[in-house]
Scaffold this motif. Structure first.
Motif, mmCIF file in Angstrom:
data_model
loop_
_atom_site.group_PDB
_atom_site.id
_atom_site.type_symbol
_atom_site.label_atom_id
_atom_site.label_comp_id
_atom_site.label_asym_id
_atom_site.label_seq_id
_atom_site.Cartn_x
_atom_site.Cartn_y
_atom_site.Cartn_z
ATOM 1 N N MET A 248 5.340 -2.887 -3.005
ATOM 2 C CA MET A 248 4.915 -4.169 -2.442
ATOM 3 C C MET A 248 3.874 -3.993 -1.339
ATOM 4 S SD MET A 248 6.294 -6.741 -4.014
ATOM 5 C CE MET A 248 6.456 -8.164 -2.947
ATOM 6 N N ASP A 249 3.983 -2.927 -0.541
ATOM 7 C CA ASP A 249 3.035 -2.753 0.561
ATOM 8 C C ASP A 249 1.680 -2.221 0.090
ATOM 9 O OD1 ASP A 249 3.757 -0.179 -0.070
ATOM 10 O OD2 ASP A 249 4.341 0.409 1.955
ATOM 11 N N GLN A 250 1.520 -2.010 -1.215
ATOM 12 C CA GLN A 250 0.238 -1.579 -1.769
ATOM 13 C C GLN A 250 -0.525 -2.735 -2.411
ATOM 14 O OE1 GLN A 250 2.237 1.611 -4.125
ATOM 15 N NE2 GLN A 250 0.711 2.964 -3.217
ATOM 16 N N ARG A 251 -0.029 -3.916 -2.246
ATOM 17 C CA ARG A 251 -0.603 -5.106 -2.870
ATOM 18 C C ARG A 251 -1.937 -5.483 -2.234
ATOM 19 N NH1 ARG A 251 3.640 -9.547 -2.248
ATOM 20 N NH2 ARG A 251 2.041 -10.689 -3.367
ATOM 21 N N GLY A 252 -2.746 -6.243 -2.999
ATOM 22 C CA GLY A 252 -3.978 -6.792 -2.466
ATOM 23 C C GLY A 252 -5.037 -5.773 -2.120
ATOM 24 N N LYS A 253 -4.975 -4.589 -2.759
ATOM 25 C CA LYS A 253 -5.917 -3.518 -2.445
ATOM 26 C C LYS A 253 -6.571 -2.990 -3.729
ATOM 27 C CE LYS A 253 -3.273 -2.122 1.639
ATOM 28 N NZ LYS A 253 -2.508 -1.043 2.305
ATOM 29 N N LEU A 254 -7.536 -2.096 -3.531
ATOM 30 C CA LEU A 254 -8.248 -1.465 -4.643
ATOM 31 C C LEU A 254 -7.826 -0.006 -4.736
ATOM 32 C CD1 LEU A 254 -10.520 -1.595 -6.823
ATOM 33 C CD2 LEU A 254 -12.143 -1.009 -5.003
ATOM 34 N N TRP A 255 -7.363 0.381 -5.946
ATOM 35 C CA TRP A 255 -6.864 1.735 -6.173
ATOM 36 C C TRP A 255 -7.658 2.406 -7.284
ATOM 37 C CZ3 TRP A 255 -3.382 3.135 -2.602
ATOM 38 C CH2 TRP A 255 -2.718 2.102 -1.926
ATOM 39 N N ASP A 256 -7.761 3.732 -7.215
ATOM 40 C CA ASP A 256 -8.438 4.427 -8.308
ATOM 41 C C ASP A 256 -7.432 4.934 -9.318
ATOM 42 O OD1 ASP A 256 -7.350 6.857 -7.426
ATOM 43 O OD2 ASP A 256 -9.273 7.731 -6.835
ATOM 44 N N TRP A 257 -7.931 5.583 -10.355
ATOM 45 C CA TRP A 257 -7.119 6.033 -11.483
ATOM 46 C C TRP A 257 -6.064 7.054 -11.072
ATOM 47 C CZ3 TRP A 257 -7.384 11.254 -12.190
ATOM 48 C CH2 TRP A 257 -8.472 11.911 -11.568
ATOM 49 N N ALA A 258 -6.257 7.695 -9.913
ATOM 50 C CA ALA A 258 -5.297 8.705 -9.451
ATOM 51 C C ALA A 258 -4.337 8.142 -8.420
ATOM 52 C CB ALA A 258 -6.046 9.891 -8.857
ATOM 53 N N GLY A 259 -4.403 6.833 -8.165
ATOM 54 C CA GLY A 259 -3.507 6.211 -7.208
ATOM 55 C C GLY A 259 -3.972 6.340 -5.772
ATOM 56 N N LYS A 260 -5.267 6.639 -5.550
ATOM 57 C CA LYS A 260 -5.815 6.741 -4.201
ATOM 58 C C LYS A 260 -6.530 5.437 -3.844
ATOM 59 C CE LYS A 260 -6.462 11.745 -4.561
ATOM 60 N NZ LYS A 260 -7.463 12.851 -4.561
ATOM 61 N N GLU A 261 -6.313 4.985 -2.615
ATOM 62 C CA GLU A 261 -6.918 3.725 -2.190
ATOM 63 C C GLU A 261 -8.421 3.884 -1.986
ATOM 64 O OE1 GLU A 261 -6.469 0.269 1.289
ATOM 65 O OE2 GLU A 261 -5.113 2.008 1.259
ATOM 66 N N ILE A 262 -9.159 2.865 -2.431
ATOM 67 C CA ILE A 262 -10.611 2.811 -2.236
ATOM 68 C C ILE A 262 -10.892 1.760 -1.178
ATOM 69 C CG2 ILE A 262 -12.834 2.302 -3.329
ATOM 70 C CD1 ILE A 262 -11.564 3.117 -6.015
ATOM 71 N N PRO A 263 -11.690 2.090 -0.151
ATOM 72 C CA PRO A 263 -11.962 1.090 0.892
ATOM 73 C C PRO A 263 -12.820 -0.057 0.359
ATOM 74 C CG PRO A 263 -13.363 3.004 1.180
ATOM 75 C CD PRO A 263 -12.384 3.361 0.094
ATOM 76 N N TRP A 264 -12.689 -1.229 0.972
ATOM 77 C CA TRP A 264 -13.483 -2.376 0.532
ATOM 78 C C TRP A 264 -14.968 -2.120 0.771
ATOM 79 C CZ3 TRP A 264 -10.701 -4.737 -2.585
ATOM 80 C CH2 TRP A 264 -9.405 -5.161 -2.341
#
Length: 264
Positions: A248-264
């Motif tokens: 749930m705390d990973q919602r509303g974000k952009l993630w890559d194919w490896a599960g790493k967050e991408i900055p806006w």
């Protein structure tokens, strides 16, 4: 009666990452899958193509919906057809378990003089406007706040791209594609806030699949980093793994194919 989950892949019945996701959900889950397309092919012809690499699958789990990303009437009609299909199949208390909204196109401008009005409109129509209209007409199938007995929140996923990140933009170019994906990332954040505010048991995220060997990226396979170049089925496997493990705390974000967050 317990709630009955299903999956939506739009577009998801004819080619590229969409059909790979459809096949992977059919192969690895027991969920009914609804996949959209804009062709005039019969359901039998499309199902034959989709199931060709799959063995011993229940073909009735796959349901096809006609949907044209450039027409709101078509998108609305597809959502209504989905509702009617659920009723016809006597599915009680249905809810959308996972939705992948995959529509995308690319015009790779290198400089401002390459920007073309018609191509620009087409890019935003497919990469942003169609995603908004799919939210408008299909999000009603997400679980509502009263459906509290679900083991995990539903996942509403937009296929975005790393090049939509403003912070990550170090090379420039691709004006319409970059800006449309940046706009899509804003859609992801805004819709996820809507889900929170209305206490839906669902989250919305954007995913970057890497460079997938599809018609959209064909001219860029040679220049793509080898670690981020995937066949469609491998890309689908990666994305489904990321989505399955989202908290749930990973919602509303952009993630890559490896599960790493991408900055806006």
């Amino acid at each position: 009666m317990p709630p009955n989950p299903f999956v939506l892949i739009t577009p998801g019945a004819t080619r590229g990452l969409g059909v790979a996701l459809t096949r992977q959900f059919l192969r690895t889950t027991n969920l009914p899958v609804y996949a959209t397309h804009r062709t005039d092919d019969s359901d039998k012809v499309l199902k034959d193509k989709i199931f060709e690499p799959l063995e011993d699958m229940d073909r009735s789990r796959l349901n096809l919906l006609r949907l044209d990303l450039t027409s709101e009437d078509s998108i609305a009609a597809a959502a209504n057809n989905l509702s009617e299909n659920l009723k016809k199949n006597n599915i009680s208390d249905p809810f959308l378990h996972t939705a992948f909204i995959t529509g995308g196109m690319l015009h790779p401008e290198k400089q401002p003089s390459d920007i073309n009005w018609d191509a620009l409109k087409e890019t935003f129509q497919i990469n942003v406007i169609s995603h908004l209209l799919i939210i408008k007409h299909f999000s009603r199938f997400l679980p509502i706040s009263t459906q509290k007995d679900l083991p995990k929140p539903s996942k509403w996923v937009h296929i975005s791209a790393r090049v939509g990140s403003i912070e990550d933009n170090k090379r420039g170019g691709w004006y319409s594609y970059r800006s449309s994906k940046a706009a899509l990332n804003q859609v992801v954040k805004t819709f996820d806030l809507h889900l929170q505010q209305h206490k839906n048991n669902a989250i919305c995220v954007g995913l970057h699949p890497g460079t997938v060997r599809t018609d959209l990226s064909k001219g860029f396979w040679e220049s793509a980093a080898r670690s981020e170049l995937f066949d469609p089925m491998d890309a689908a496997t990666n994305l489904m793994g990321v989505v399955e493990n989202l908290k749930m705390d990973q919602r509303g974000k952009l993630w890559d194919w490896a599960g790493k967050e991408i900055p806006w």
